[in-house]
Design a protein around this motif. Structure first.
Motif, PDB file in Angstrom:
ATOM      1  N   GLU A   1      53.852 -51.731 -45.204  1.00 38.70           N
ATOM      2  CA  GLU A   1      54.712 -52.875 -44.909  1.00 38.70           C
ATOM      3  C   GLU A   1      55.244 -52.821 -43.490  1.00 38.70           C
ATOM      4  O   GLU A   1      55.585 -53.837 -42.914  1.00 38.70           O
ATOM      5  CB  GLU A   1      55.864 -52.919 -45.920  1.00 38.70           C
ATOM      6  CG  GLU A   1      55.377 -53.320 -47.296  1.00 38.70           C
ATOM      7  CD  GLU A   1      56.523 -53.456 -48.287  1.00 38.70           C
ATOM      8  OE1 GLU A   1      57.599 -52.897 -48.033  1.00 38.70           O
ATOM      9  OE2 GLU A   1      56.317 -54.127 -49.307  1.00 38.70           O
TER      10      GLU A   1
ATOM     11  N   ILE B   1      53.389 -47.515 -49.329  1.00 36.01           N
ATOM     12  CA  ILE B   1      53.761 -48.920 -49.220  1.00 36.01           C
ATOM     13  C   ILE B   1      54.683 -49.175 -48.037  1.00 36.01           C
ATOM     14  O   ILE B   1      54.583 -50.187 -47.360  1.00 36.01           O
ATOM     15  CB  ILE B   1      54.398 -49.410 -50.542  1.00 36.01           C
ATOM     16  CG1 ILE B   1      54.627 -50.911 -50.505  1.00 36.01           C
ATOM     17  CG2 ILE B   1      55.701 -48.676 -50.840  1.00 36.01           C
ATOM     18  CD1 ILE B   1      53.339 -51.720 -50.479  1.00 36.01           C
ATOM     19  N   ARG B   2      55.547 -48.218 -47.762  1.00 37.40           N
ATOM     20  CA  ARG B   2      56.482 -48.449 -46.663  1.00 37.40           C
ATOM     21  C   ARG B   2      55.758 -48.467 -45.313  1.00 37.40           C
ATOM     22  O   ARG B   2      56.057 -49.279 -44.443  1.00 37.40           O
ATOM     23  CB  ARG B   2      57.585 -47.391 -46.666  1.00 37.40           C
ATOM     24  CG  ARG B   2      58.867 -47.934 -47.264  1.00 37.40           C
ATOM     25  CD  ARG B   2      59.916 -46.864 -47.429  1.00 37.40           C
ATOM     26  NE  ARG B   2      59.787 -46.201 -48.717  1.00 37.40           N
ATOM     27  CZ  ARG B   2      60.177 -44.957 -48.969  1.00 37.40           C
ATOM     28  NH1 ARG B   2      60.706 -44.239 -48.013  1.00 37.40           N
ATOM     29  NH2 ARG B   2      60.033 -44.446 -50.145  1.00 37.40           N
TER      30      ARG B   2
ATOM     31  N   ARG C   1      53.458 -52.145 -41.140  1.00 35.21           N
ATOM     32  CA  ARG C   1      52.302 -52.501 -40.326  1.00 35.21           C
ATOM     33  C   ARG C   1      51.855 -51.370 -39.415  1.00 35.21           C
ATOM     34  O   ARG C   1      51.420 -51.578 -38.287  1.00 35.21           O
ATOM     35  CB  ARG C   1      52.593 -53.749 -39.488  1.00 35.21           C
ATOM     36  CG  ARG C   1      52.792 -54.968 -40.373  1.00 35.21           C
ATOM     37  CD  ARG C   1      52.987 -56.218 -39.549  1.00 35.21           C
ATOM     38  NE  ARG C   1      52.995 -57.398 -40.411  1.00 35.21           N
ATOM     39  CZ  ARG C   1      51.908 -58.104 -40.699  1.00 35.21           C
ATOM     40  NH1 ARG C   1      50.747 -57.763 -40.220  1.00 35.21           N
ATOM     41  NH2 ARG C   1      51.990 -59.149 -41.485  1.00 35.21           N
TER      42      ARG C   1
ATOM     43  N   GLU D   1      47.532 -57.575 -44.729  1.00 37.60           N
ATOM     44  CA  GLU D   1      47.637 -56.459 -45.655  1.00 37.60           C
ATOM     45  C   GLU D   1      47.069 -56.782 -47.027  1.00 37.60           C
ATOM     46  O   GLU D   1      46.599 -55.910 -47.734  1.00 37.60           O
ATOM     47  CB  GLU D   1      49.098 -56.056 -45.835  1.00 37.60           C
ATOM     48  CG  GLU D   1      49.711 -55.511 -44.578  1.00 37.60           C
ATOM     49  CD  GLU D   1      50.986 -56.231 -44.234  1.00 37.60           C
ATOM     50  OE1 GLU D   1      51.435 -57.040 -45.043  1.00 37.60           O
ATOM     51  OE2 GLU D   1      51.508 -56.001 -43.151  1.00 37.60           O
TER      52      GLU D   1
END
Ligand SMILES: [Zn+2]
Length: 67
Positions: free
Chosen positions: A59, A55-56, A61, A4
């Motif tokens: 994160e 972002i969530r 993936r 990321e």
């Protein structure tokens, strides 16, 4: 094999464009505030605004196709 952040950069020639909103980086490499996600072997950049918004998901993936 997803990364990321801290991608090695586009190699100095490719434009860095946000994969979501199309914003262009001012420089030829992604600013440190941008996120880099490798999906299906290709690199996608996300500007700081989009990174913050997603972002969530990042994160988690999830590929951006899921956003
Ligand atoms: Zn963006």
């Amino acid at each position: 094999m997803d990364e990321e952040t801290d991608c090695p950069g586009p190699g100095g020639t490719a434009d860095v464009v946000c994969a979501l909103c199309g914003a262009r980086a001012a420089s030829e490499s992604a600013p440190p505030t941008w996120l880099c996600s490798v999906e299906n072997g290709s690199r996608h950049y996300f500007c700081d605004d989009c990174a913050r918004t997603h972002i969530r998901a990042i994160e988690g993936r999830l590929d951006s196709a899921w956003w």
